[in-house]
Design an enzyme around this catalytic site. Structure first.
Site, short mmCIF file in Angstrom:
data_model
loop_
_atom_site.label_atom_id
_atom_site.label_comp_id
_atom_site.label_asym_id
_atom_site.label_seq_id
_atom_site.Cartn_x
_atom_site.Cartn_y
_atom_site.Cartn_z
N GLY A 223 0.84 -1.21 0.00
CA GLY A 223 0.00 0.00 0.00
C GLY A 223 0.86 1.25 0.00
O GLY A 223 2.09 1.18 0.10
N SER A 224 0.19 2.39 -0.08
CA SER A 224 0.93 3.65 -0.22
C SER A 224 1.75 3.99 1.03
O SER A 224 2.84 4.56 0.93
CB SER A 224 -0.04 4.79 -0.55
OG SER A 224 -1.03 4.90 0.45
N ASP B 236 -6.31 -0.07 6.42
CA ASP B 236 -7.42 0.78 5.96
C ASP B 236 -8.18 1.35 7.14
O ASP B 236 -8.73 2.46 7.05
CB ASP B 236 -8.34 -0.03 5.05
CG ASP B 236 -7.58 -0.55 3.84
OD1 ASP B 236 -7.05 0.29 3.10
OD2 ASP B 236 -7.48 -1.77 3.68
N GLY C 227 -5.81 -2.73 -0.95
CA GLY C 227 -4.97 -2.96 -2.13
C GLY C 227 -5.01 -4.40 -2.61
O GLY C 227 -4.29 -4.76 -3.54
N GLU D 53 -0.55 -10.61 3.31
CA GLU D 53 -0.25 -9.76 4.48
C GLU D 53 -0.54 -10.52 5.78
O GLU D 53 0.24 -10.43 6.74
CB GLU D 53 -1.10 -8.49 4.44
CG GLU D 53 -0.65 -7.52 3.36
CD GLU D 53 -1.54 -6.30 3.25
OE1 GLU D 53 -1.05 -5.27 2.79
OE2 GLU D 53 -2.73 -6.38 3.61
N LYS E 228 -7.07 6.90 9.50
CA LYS E 228 -7.37 5.46 9.58
C LYS E 228 -7.93 5.05 10.94
O LYS E 228 -8.37 3.91 11.10
CB LYS E 228 -6.11 4.64 9.27
CG LYS E 228 -5.43 4.97 7.95
CD LYS E 228 -6.29 4.63 6.77
CE LYS E 228 -5.64 4.89 5.43
NZ LYS E 228 -4.47 4.14 5.13
#
Ligand SMILES: O=C[C@H](O)[C@H](O)[C@H](O)COP(=O)(O)O
Length: 236
Positions: free
Chosen positions: A29-30, A86, A99, A105, A123
Site C-alpha cells: 500500500g501507499s 485501511d 490494495g 499480508e 485510519k
C-alpha cells in the site's frame, strides 16, 4: 500537512524499530511504500536486513530500490512486519486489503514475532466498518459464496452491499489468483464474531480483519506521531 507527508512521518518512526540483522515482513500500500523508500536508504547506508514482501507490487518496489528479499518458504519465521491498514480501532483490530494484498499480508504478519501498523490519523475509527471489508474468495462458486457471506453477516445483524471488486471492466484478481468481495457493512461491532462466521464459509479464502496481530500502531497526526498500544477489550 498533506496525507503523503503524514505517511512518511509514520514510516520514519516505525523505522526506528528496525535494526540490523532483522528478518522483516514488508507490507503493501501507499504507506508501506513510504516505509520501503526509507528502508532502502538505510540499506544503502549499511543496514543489513532481509525482507519478505506481502505482494508482487511491494516485491517490485523493493527490487527497484535494492532492498534484499527472500521468501517465507526460505525464512518462515520473521522478527517484525511493518504494514499499513485501511482502518484501526482502539484495540488495534485492523481492516486491511484495500490494495488486495490481505491474504499474503496476514500470512506474513502471522509468521512474525510482532506487527507494527503505520498510518495517518484518518485510519483511526471506532467501531470498524466505514471502509468496506475486503473478503478474498475462490472464483469457483462465486455467487454461492456471496450468498453464504450475506447470510452469515445477516445472522450478526450486518447488512449492506457486497460488491465484487473490479479493476476497470475486469474482475480484480489477487496475487493468489482469487477474487475480492467488498462488504459495506457500515459498522462492525463484533469483529471476532464476524471473523468466525466468515471463516466458516467454504469459499472464503481469507478476510481483511486482523485481530490480535498488531501490538503497536504508529499514527501520524498534524501535531506529531503517536505510538498507540491496544486498549484492553472490556467486553469479555
Ligand atoms: O491490501 C492492501 C493493504 O492492506 C494496505 O496496507 C491497506 O490497504 C492500506 O493501504 P494505504 O497505506 O495505501 O492506505
Amino acid at each position: 500537512m498533506d496525507a503523503r507527508t503524514l505517511k512518511i512521518e509514520a514510516a520514519r518512526v516505525a523505522l526506528s524499530h528496525v535494526h540490523s540483522g532483522m528478518k522483516l515482513g514488508i507490507g503493501t500500500g501507499s504507506t508501506a511504500e513510504e516505509f520501503v523508500r526509507l528502508l532502502a536508504a538505510e540499506v544503502a547506508g549499511g543496514m543489513e536486513i532481509i525482507g519478505v514482501p506481502t505482494s508482487e507490487r511491494t516485491a517490485a518496489l523493493c527490487r527497484e530500490l535494492g532492498v534484499p528479499l527472500t521468501t517465507l518458504d526460505e525464512m518462515p519465521h520473521l522478527d517484525l512486519t511493518i504494514d499499513g491498514a485501511d482502518e484501526i480501532d482502539p484495540e488495534l483490530t485492523l481492516v486491511k486489503g484495500g490494495g488486495g494484498a490481505l491474504l499474503r499480508e496476514k500470512i506474513v504478519a502471522a509468521a512474525s514475532d510482532a506487527m507494527i501498523v503505520i498510518a495517518d490519523e484518518s485510519k483511526l475509527v471506532d467501531p470498524l466498518g466505514r471502509f468496506p471489508l475486503p473478503i478474498e474468495v475462490n472464483r469457483f462458486g462465486l455467487q454461492a459464496t456471496k450468498l453464504a457471506v450475506e447470510t452469515a453477516a445477516r445472522t450478526l445483524g450486518l447488512d449492506g452491499a457486497i460488491a465484487l471488486r473490479m479493476a476497470g471492466d475486469q474482475e480484480f484478481v489477487t496475487d493468489g489468483g482469487h477474487l475480492i468481495l467488498d462488504a459495506s457493512f457500515g459498522r462492525i461491532p463484533d469483529p471476532r464474531a464476524l471473523s468466525t462466521a466468515l471463516h466458516a464459509v467454504p469459499g472464503v479464502v481469507e478476510h481483511g480483519l486482523f485481530i490480535d496481530m498488531a501490538r503497536l500502531a504508529v499514527v501520524a497526526r498534524a501535531g506529531g506521531v503517536e505510538e498507540i498500544t491496544p486498549r484492553t477489550n472490556q467486553r469479555s
